[in-house]
Design an enzyme around this catalytic site. Structure first.
Site, PDB file in Angstrom:
ATOM      1  N   ASN A 163      88.635  20.924  55.167  1.00  8.24           N
ATOM      2  CA  ASN A 163      89.781  20.052  55.436  1.00  8.24           C
ATOM      3  C   ASN A 163      89.864  18.793  54.570  1.00  8.24           C
ATOM      4  OD1 ASN A 163      87.600  18.893  56.723  1.00  8.24           O
ATOM      5  ND2 ASN A 163      88.768  18.221  58.507  1.00  8.24           N
ATOM      6  N   GLU A 259      78.031  16.170  60.729  1.00  8.52           N
ATOM      7  CA  GLU A 259      79.262  15.794  61.433  1.00  8.52           C
ATOM      8  C   GLU A 259      79.905  17.095  61.870  1.00  8.52           C
ATOM      9  OE1 GLU A 259      78.682  11.857  61.027  1.00  8.52           O
ATOM     10  OE2 GLU A 259      80.124  12.916  62.314  1.00  8.52           O
ATOM     11  N   CYS A 293      88.443  16.522  62.246  1.00 10.80           N
ATOM     12  CA  CYS A 293      87.469  16.437  63.336  1.00 10.80           C
ATOM     13  C   CYS A 293      87.819  15.281  64.252  1.00 10.80           C
ATOM     14  CB  CYS A 293      86.067  16.272  62.774  1.00 10.80           C
ATOM     15  SG  CYS A 293      85.873  14.797  61.807  1.00 10.80           S
TER      16      CYS A 293
HETATM   17  N1  LIG Z   1      83.108  16.428  62.419  1.00  4.47           N
HETATM   18  C1  LIG Z   1      83.610  16.611  61.237  1.00  4.47           C
HETATM   19  O1  LIG Z   1      83.515  15.734  60.394  1.00  4.47           O
HETATM   20  C2  LIG Z   1      84.303  17.875  60.915  1.00  4.47           C
HETATM   21  C3  LIG Z   1      84.216  18.961  61.711  1.00  4.47           C
HETATM   22  N2  LIG Z   1      84.820  20.115  61.375  1.00  4.47           N
HETATM   23  C4  LIG Z   1      84.695  21.251  62.271  1.00  4.47           C
HETATM   24  O2  LIG Z   1      84.599  22.413  61.470  1.00  4.47           O
HETATM   25  C5  LIG Z   1      85.451  23.441  61.932  1.00  4.47           C
HETATM   26  C6  LIG Z   1      86.353  23.965  60.872  1.00  4.47           C
HETATM   27  O3  LIG Z   1      85.862  23.719  59.576  1.00  4.47           O
HETATM   28  P1  LIG Z   1      85.232  24.862  58.725  1.00  4.47           P
HETATM   29  O4  LIG Z   1      85.212  24.442  57.306  1.00  4.47           O
HETATM   30  O5  LIG Z   1      85.908  26.129  59.055  1.00  4.47           O
HETATM   31  O6  LIG Z   1      83.782  24.845  59.348  1.00  4.47           O
HETATM   32  P2  LIG Z   1      82.604  25.871  59.137  1.00  4.47           P
HETATM   33  O7  LIG Z   1      81.509  25.385  59.984  1.00  4.47           O
HETATM   34  O8  LIG Z   1      83.032  27.247  59.269  1.00  4.47           O
HETATM   35  O9  LIG Z   1      82.228  25.660  57.595  1.00  4.47           O
HETATM   36  C7  LIG Z   1      81.744  24.451  57.093  1.00  4.47           C
HETATM   37  C8  LIG Z   1      80.890  24.724  55.874  1.00  4.47           C
HETATM   38  O10 LIG Z   1      79.739  25.451  56.252  1.00  4.47           O
HETATM   39  C9  LIG Z   1      79.623  26.618  55.451  1.00  4.47           C
HETATM   40  N3  LIG Z   1      78.918  27.631  56.210  1.00  4.47           N
HETATM   41  C10 LIG Z   1      79.407  28.594  57.013  1.00  4.47           C
HETATM   42  N4  LIG Z   1      78.399  29.319  57.542  1.00  4.47           N
HETATM   43  C11 LIG Z   1      77.245  28.794  57.053  1.00  4.47           C
HETATM   44  C12 LIG Z   1      75.854  29.087  57.227  1.00  4.47           C
HETATM   45  N5  LIG Z   1      75.429  30.074  58.007  1.00  4.47           N
HETATM   46  N6  LIG Z   1      74.960  28.332  56.576  1.00  4.47           N
HETATM   47  C13 LIG Z   1      75.347  27.340  55.775  1.00  4.47           C
HETATM   48  N7  LIG Z   1      76.641  27.013  55.570  1.00  4.47           N
HETATM   49  C14 LIG Z   1      77.573  27.723  56.208  1.00  4.47           C
HETATM   50  C15 LIG Z   1      81.044  26.960  55.109  1.00  4.47           C
HETATM   51  O11 LIG Z   1      81.106  27.824  54.005  1.00  4.47           O
HETATM   52  P3  LIG Z   1      82.225  28.994  53.953  1.00  4.47           P
HETATM   53  O12 LIG Z   1      83.527  28.306  53.845  1.00  4.47           O
HETATM   54  O13 LIG Z   1      81.832  29.759  52.760  1.00  4.47           O
HETATM   55  O14 LIG Z   1      82.080  29.772  55.225  1.00  4.47           O
HETATM   56  C16 LIG Z   1      81.580  25.571  54.809  1.00  4.47           C
HETATM   57  O15 LIG Z   1      81.143  25.148  53.549  1.00  4.47           O
HETATM   58  C17 LIG Z   1      86.159  22.836  63.114  1.00  4.47           C
HETATM   59  O16 LIG Z   1      85.552  23.358  64.255  1.00  4.47           O
HETATM   60  C18 LIG Z   1      85.894  21.367  63.068  1.00  4.47           C
HETATM   61  O17 LIG Z   1      85.632  20.778  64.265  1.00  4.47           O
HETATM   62  C19 LIG Z   1      85.513  20.242  60.219  1.00  4.47           C
HETATM   63  C20 LIG Z   1      85.663  19.181  59.403  1.00  4.47           C
HETATM   64  C21 LIG Z   1      85.066  17.920  59.694  1.00  4.47           C
HETATM   65  O1  LIG Z   2      86.010  15.732  58.892  1.00  6.45           O
HETATM   66  C1  LIG Z   2      87.030  15.195  59.254  1.00  6.45           C
HETATM   67  O2  LIG Z   2      87.958  15.794  59.753  1.00  6.45           O
HETATM   68  C2  LIG Z   2      87.073  13.788  58.853  1.00  6.45           C
HETATM   69  O3  LIG Z   2      85.800  13.241  58.818  1.00  6.45           O
HETATM   70  C3  LIG Z   2      88.066  12.956  59.559  1.00  6.45           C
HETATM   71  O4  LIG Z   2      88.369  11.892  58.747  1.00  6.45           O
HETATM   72  P1  LIG Z   2      89.674  11.045  59.039  1.00  6.45           P
HETATM   73  O5  LIG Z   2      89.514  10.469  60.390  1.00  6.45           O
HETATM   74  O6  LIG Z   2      89.692  10.000  57.984  1.00  6.45           O
HETATM   75  O7  LIG Z   2      90.819  11.995  58.959  1.00  6.45           O
END
Ligand SMILES: NC(=O)C1=CN([C@@H]2O[C@H](COP(=O)(O)OP(=O)(O)OC[C@H]3O[C@@H](n4cnc5c(N)ncnc54)[C@H](OP(=O)(O)O)[C@@H]3O)[C@@H](O)[C@H]2O)C=CC1
Ligand SMILES: O=C(O)[C@H](O)COP(=O)(O)O
Length: 488
Positions: A163, A259, A293
């Site tokens: 994202n 995170e 997130c």
């Molecule tokens: N708290 C925060 O800051 C954030 C939280 N999120 C959370 O993430 C989710 C969606 O984001 P998304 O990108 O789909 O999240 P994912 O957890 O699916 O993926 C995040 C990263 O982890 C990688 N990954 C996946 N499986 C593995 C593994 N087994 N070992 C190591 N790395 C792995 C992914 O690679 P690949 O794409 O190749 O699968 C990607 O680079 C939502 O639930 C959201 O809450 C998202 C953004 C920010």
């Molecule tokens: O991972 C996320 O989604 C971000 O850490 C959120 O950042 P933002 O609050 O600046 O959108």
């Protein structure tokens, strides 16, 4: 700039030891646009051997990098920030196609990232060590002094989500580098083209060969191999709680900074400024279609003002435009995948079946979910607890602040929450009781400004990010104790 990292067939390459290398066995993953499924490029599905090469390069290069002065490292980072700014239109354009972010938000992500990188360089210049006199502890002696400096950890593995493919990669790379580590970036597959572009900017700015490397491939395929690789000394991960928990289960004595997901609540009390509240809820809940997130993911409104609040939110939602971000300026864009849109629809159907009142939206057009608002959501509904990562907001009506706190804290997540009130005592009362990393008073939940500490508790994360905090997380104190001959 892009020509070096891909060939004419849009086959992208990885940065290993300063070279942009093709897939050795010719295996690629096709990256398609969530907007229209058009192919925008392919990235190598790296093999274990290729991962080994990246880790080996990082390990070797770090030996010299840790001796580069802070000032020299800072110059490289300033340059990287300038390169990003110079290319912001192109990079934002790529982001629109690859992750369907609207152009304005894409541009703002690049600008914020440049600011982040520069601020990181400045902050690192101002982190000094300390010396601690020995006689300040009971029984200590004046002849002892502890000199505390910060040392890098070694090779940092940065795993970023889709994202914020530029910002959440750079916010791991820049502090990692300034702390003297080498870094391996494993970008989200959907977002990896932007991640490689970012790596190119750092390389062009002068990051030496091997100090920054990239690894592409599906997390489900190479994730376990790289996260348990003995050459990795630190993992900085942003993504889902599911994957984060998996990584923390399979790794062994490797420090983690994570995170993860959230279910941030906006708690609205009886004396809240309802216009300000509604503005923040709509911006916080629906920007980038709720794929943040920190998005506002539930509204806990006290009965007294709930009707008025609903009216104001609905009227502001009318202004939300949705559609194809390649064609027009929109607030609501297609979700990252049809699987993601299916999941959001499941939550919508569950809420409808269990009797929530659908006030706005609830429709699907391709991967677009129209901005959706439910009222009278109850705690037996999935939308009360699960994170949609889509533009759906539930309103749960509560009798008072204590009930709001109770429901807020019943979540498995603990990223942020917001409280809207004009009473400072109530604001502190609620803030003190919420089990989250950050409470926003009279503002939407959000990560920035980026020098603030940013952390999740419970299932929302481990450790603390934020410029200085990230540098500190990716370094450790090194202590040298001077024992002078005892003075008479
Ligand atoms: N708290 C925060 O800051 C954030 C939280 N999120 C959370 O993430 C989710 C969606 O984001 P998304 O990108 O789909 O999240 P994912 O957890 O699916 O993926 C995040 C990263 O982890 C990688 N990954 C996946 N499986 C593995 C593994 N087994 N070992 C190591 N790395 C792995 C992914 O690679 P690949 O794409 O190749 O699968 C990607 O680079 C939502 O639930 C959201 O809450 C998202 C953004 C920010
Ligand atoms: O991972 C996320 O989604 C971000 O850490 C959120 O950042 P933002 O609050 O600046 O959108």
């Amino acid at each position: 700039m892009m020509t070096l990292i891909k060939d004419d067939n849009n086959l992208y390459r990885n940065l290993i030891n300063g070279e942009w290398v093709e897939s050795k066995d010719g295996k690629y993953i096709t990256v398609t646009s969530p907007i229209d499924n058009s192919v925008i490029g392919s990235v190598p599905a790296m093999t274990k051997n290729e991962v080994d090469l990246a880790v080996q390069a990082a390990k070797e290069a770090q030996k010299d990098w840790k001796h580069v002065t802070i000032d020299e490292k800072a110059e490289i980072l300033y340059h990287a920030a300038d390169i990003l700014l110079k290319n912001k239109e192109e990079l934002a354009g790529l982001m629109v196609k690859e992750i369907a972010k609207d152009r304005k938000s894409g541009l703002s992500e690049v600008e914020r990232t440049a600011d982040f990188i520069k601020f990181t360089a400045d902050t690192a210049k101002n982190i000094s060590g300390e010396s601690i006199p020995g006689d300040s502890f009971p029984g200590g002696k004046t002849n002892k002094v502890s000199i505390v400096r910060r040392e890098p950890l070694g090779v940092v593995l940065a795993i970023s989500p889709f994202n914020y493919p530029v910002n959440l990669a750079a916010s791991k790379i820049a502090p990692g580098l300034m702390a003297g580590n080498s870094v391996i970036l494993k970008p989200a597959t959907q977002g990896s083209l932007c991640g490689l572009y970012l790596a190119r900017a750092f390389q062009e700015a002068g990051v030496p060969d091997g100090v920054l490397n990239t690894v592409t491939g599906k997390g489900s395929e190479i994730g376990d191999y790289i996260t348990t690789h003995p050459g990795i000394n630190f993992i900085n991960f942003t993504g889902s709680t599911e994957v984060g928990q998996h990584i923390s289960q399979i790794t062994n004595m490797v420090p983690l900074l994570m995170e993860l997901g959230g279910k941030d609540a906006a708690i609205v009390l009886e004396d809240a400024d309802l216009d300000l509240t509604a503005n923040n809820i709509v911006a916080g809940g629906y920007s980038y279609s709720g794929q943040r997130c920190t998005a506002v993911k539930r509204i806990l409104a006290v009965d007294q003002i709930a009707d008025q609040l609903v009216e104001k939110i609905m009227s502001k939602m009318e202004k939300l435009a949705y559609g194809n971000p390649l064609e027009k300026d929109v607030d609501i864009v297609p979700l990252i995948s049809s699987k993601a849109a299916d999941f959001v629809c499941e939550l919508i159907d569950d809420a409808k079946e269990k009797g929530a009142k659908l006030l706005v939206g609830g429709n699907r057009e391709g991967n677009i979910i129209t901005p959706t608002l439910f009222d009278y959501v109850t705690t037996d509904m999935r939308i009360a607890w699960e994170e949609p990562f889509g533009p759906v907001l539930p309103i749960i009506r509560v009798k008072d602040k204590d009930e709001a706190i109770e429901i807020a804290n019943a979540s498995e997540y603990g990223l942020q929450s917001a409280v809207f009130t004009q009473n400072i005592n109530d604001a502190f009362y609620v803030a003190d009781k919420l089990e989250v990393g950050t409470v926003q008073v009279n503002n939407k939940t959000e990560r920035g400004p980026d020098h603030f500490p940013f952390l999740g508790v419970k299932a929302s994360g481990i450790g603390t990010q934020g410029i200085r905090y990230s540098i500190e997380s990716m370094s450790r104190p090194k202590v040298t104790v001077i024992n002078l001959p005892h003075q008479e």
